[in-house]
Design an enzyme around this catalytic site. Structure first.
Site, mmCIF file in Angstrom:
data_model
loop_
_atom_site.group_PDB
_atom_site.id
_atom_site.type_symbol
_atom_site.label_atom_id
_atom_site.label_comp_id
_atom_site.label_asym_id
_atom_site.label_seq_id
_atom_site.Cartn_x
_atom_site.Cartn_y
_atom_site.Cartn_z
ATOM 1 N N LEU A 12 -5.714 -4.655 35.312
ATOM 2 C CA LEU A 12 -5.578 -4.055 36.647
ATOM 3 C C LEU A 12 -5.774 -5.129 37.720
ATOM 4 O O LEU A 12 -6.829 -5.752 37.792
ATOM 5 C CB LEU A 12 -6.590 -2.926 36.838
ATOM 6 C CG LEU A 12 -6.554 -1.806 35.789
ATOM 7 C CD1 LEU A 12 -7.427 -0.637 36.228
ATOM 8 C CD2 LEU A 12 -5.136 -1.339 35.499
ATOM 9 N N ARG A 19 -12.236 -8.481 51.351
ATOM 10 C CA ARG A 19 -13.487 -9.212 51.622
ATOM 11 C C ARG A 19 -13.370 -10.702 51.349
ATOM 12 O O ARG A 19 -14.267 -11.474 51.706
ATOM 13 C CB ARG A 19 -14.640 -8.593 50.824
ATOM 14 C CG ARG A 19 -15.213 -7.368 51.542
ATOM 15 C CD ARG A 19 -15.982 -6.491 50.595
ATOM 16 N NE ARG A 19 -17.117 -7.178 50.008
ATOM 17 C CZ ARG A 19 -17.770 -6.751 48.930
ATOM 18 N NH1 ARG A 19 -17.376 -5.650 48.321
ATOM 19 N NH2 ARG A 19 -18.788 -7.430 48.463
ATOM 20 N N ASN A 174 -21.444 0.763 34.179
ATOM 21 C CA ASN A 174 -20.107 0.524 33.629
ATOM 22 C C ASN A 174 -19.539 -0.789 34.161
ATOM 23 O O ASN A 174 -19.452 -0.999 35.364
ATOM 24 C CB ASN A 174 -19.195 1.695 34.051
ATOM 25 C CG ASN A 174 -17.774 1.520 33.555
ATOM 26 O OD1 ASN A 174 -17.539 0.885 32.522
ATOM 27 N ND2 ASN A 174 -16.822 2.072 34.293
ATOM 28 N N LYS A 338 -2.467 -43.783 38.156
ATOM 29 C CA LYS A 338 -1.601 -42.586 38.210
ATOM 30 C C LYS A 338 -0.349 -42.814 37.372
ATOM 31 O O LYS A 338 0.263 -43.876 37.475
ATOM 32 C CB LYS A 338 -1.195 -42.295 39.653
ATOM 33 C CG LYS A 338 -0.393 -41.023 39.804
ATOM 34 C CD LYS A 338 0.697 -41.087 40.852
ATOM 35 C CE LYS A 338 1.898 -41.856 40.384
ATOM 36 N NZ LYS A 338 3.067 -41.743 41.264
#
Ligand code: UD1
Ligand code: MG
Length: 456
Positions: A12, A19, A174, A338
């Site tokens: 979900l 917030r 829960n 790099k």
């Protein structure tokens, strides 16, 4: 996987996340270099999910894109209106109807759940329960659903807003995670109503519905630290801290020494070998592996890099994506590497940039060397052979090749290829003038004296 049972995971992710005060959807915020959603997907995958549905809100294409990028087989279901957690699970009706043995429901904003916990819940289904719900002992139970336990069995989950005084005294809460026997899941979910304080379809009511049908429901527990969710930035930091705590313990359990573990920060995918020594204040970005017996000295920053066995990096070393260090390579202070492949025994000890390059075994790159790899438009490569010596403060203007065993004089600007075993010097020729400094000082002093006189 567990007694060969098939598994559907429904994650979900239709949260609002207001917030967070962010332009980004909450579940795309990162912990240890991976999105919250990425953590949830990784955990349910590791717990053996055969199919994964991500339930998202409308107008959230970024979340769908992230899910697809992480797992191309992920299915996306849209929950058009936020009408509760059971309603959200039913957005995955199509997948549920395909029929799985186990259905796992997870929250995308709860990234610390371990695959073992999901597996433990699946094991309860295999043993004959229709629902296994995950609970935790809450320090402050306010706001959470409460587990009503009777005779050792989970009888119901009551949401805080619907709970009586007596139920609010319960501290076993829960976590939100649930495992449902796939055969019964759709019937149970469809039977859930919304006659409650929030007029929502609560997934938690699945427990009471199942009990009403005479089915078996069971509660499992996990530590509160594992089930903590993210609603704001402070909770994001708290989850990050818990992730780092776990990862440090894992790295040490695998045989690495961390002198000050609380100052070392890992990514979700950092791989550290045995007898590696990591000094204080080191940060690992995503995609780093460090082989056995390497040393990472203090204040180094590594990302997308491979460190070979017995190599050493830092202090103050920086390895960027594509840095590949062979066995016994030494990278010293203030050196940046790099997209470069450094062969066995290469030394780059001080103040140097090596980018878009390959360096053959046992070459020595002197202090202050720069591979000039970028002309403002294109990147070019520098190729250095084996056993070469690049004198200090040299600029190697790419594309350029320096042969095996070649020698570059200090302070050179090298713009043309250098053959093997040759000496190349590219700098102004030195001149000396006998007595010049003595004469200059005398003249200058004279001039200064005269100037002072005219002022008086
Ligand atoms: C939920 C549980 C509660 C538990 C708590 C743990 C229910 C009814 N309650 O409460 O028992 O103690 O989590 O944190 O399940 N979501 C959707 N669509 C919706 C509603 C929610 O996708 O319509 C998602 C949210 O994005 C979130 C999760 O489901 O990831 C939980 O939703 P939230 O509203 O936070 O539920 P809580 O009230 O916290
Ligand atoms: Mg919540």
């Amino acid at each position: 996987m567990q007694s060969g049972r098939s598994c559907l995971a429904i994650i979900l992710a239709a949260g609002e996340g207001t917030r967070m005060k962010s332009l980004r959807p909450k579940v795309l915020h990162e912990v240890a270099g991976r999105s919250l959603l990425g953590h949830a997907i990784a955990s349910v995958s590791a717990a053996g999910a055969d199919a994964i549905v991500i339930v998202i809100g409308p107008d959230r294409p970024e979340v769908a894109a992230e899910a697809k990028a992480l797992l191309p087989a992920a299915e996306i279901a849209i929950q058009q209106e936020r009408r509760g957690t059971a309603h959200a699970v039913l957005a995955a009706r199509e997948a549920l109807a395909r029929g799985y043995d186990d259905v796992l429901v997870a929250f995308a904003d709860t990234p610390l759940l371990r695959p073992e916990t999901y597996q433990a819940m699946r094991a309860e289904l295999a043993k004959g329960s229709q629902i296994a719900a995950l609970g935790f002992e809450a320090r402050d139970p306010t706001g959470y659903g409460r587990f009503v336990i009777e005779g050792g069995a989970l009888k119901a989950i009551v949401e805080h807003k619907d709970a009586s005084e007596a139920e609010r005294a319960i501290t076993l809460c829960n976590a939100g995670l649930m495992a449902l026997e796939g055969r019964d899941a759709l019937a149970i979910l469809d039977a859930i109503g919304n006659a409650n304080a929030q007029n929502e379809y609560y997934l938690t009511d699945a427990v009471a519905v199942a009990r009403g049908k005479g089915l078996k429901t069971v509660a499992l527990t996990a530590p509160e630290s594992e089930v903590q969710g993210v609603n704001d930035r402070a909770q994001l930091a708290s989850v990050e801290a818990e992730f780092q705590r776990r990862k440090r313990l894992e790295v040490m359990a695998n045989g690495a020494t961390l002198i000050a573990p609380e100052t070392v920060f890992f990514s979700h995918d950092t791989r550290i070998g045995r007898d590696v020594l990591i000094e204080p204040n080191v940060v690992f970005g995503p995609g780093v592996s460090v082989a056995d017996e390497a040393v990472i000295h203090a204040f180094s920053h590594l990302e997308g890099a491979e460190v070979g066995p017995q190599a050493s990096v830092g202090p103050y070393g920086r390895l960027r994506p594509g840095a590949k260090l062979g066995r016994k390579v030494r990278i010293g202070n203030f050196v940046e590497i790099k997209a470069a492949d450094l062969g066995e025994g290469v030394k780059v000890n001080h103040l140097t940039y090596v980018g878009d390059a390959s360096v053959g075994p046992n070459s020595n790159i002197g202090a202050g060397t720069i591979t000039c790899n970028y002309d403002g438009f294109l990147k070019s490569r520098t190729t250095i052979g084996a056993g070469a010596f690049v004198g200090s403060n040299s600029s190697l203007v790419a594309p350029v090749t320096i042969g095996d065993g070649a020698y570059i004089g200090s302070g050179s600007v090298i713009t043309r290829d250098v053959p093997a075993d040759a000496l190349a010097i590219g700098r102004g020729r030195q001149v000396e003038r006998e007595g010049w400094a003595r004469n200059f000082r005398a003249e200058a002093q004279e001039m200064k004296k005269n100037a002072a006189k005219t002022k008086d």
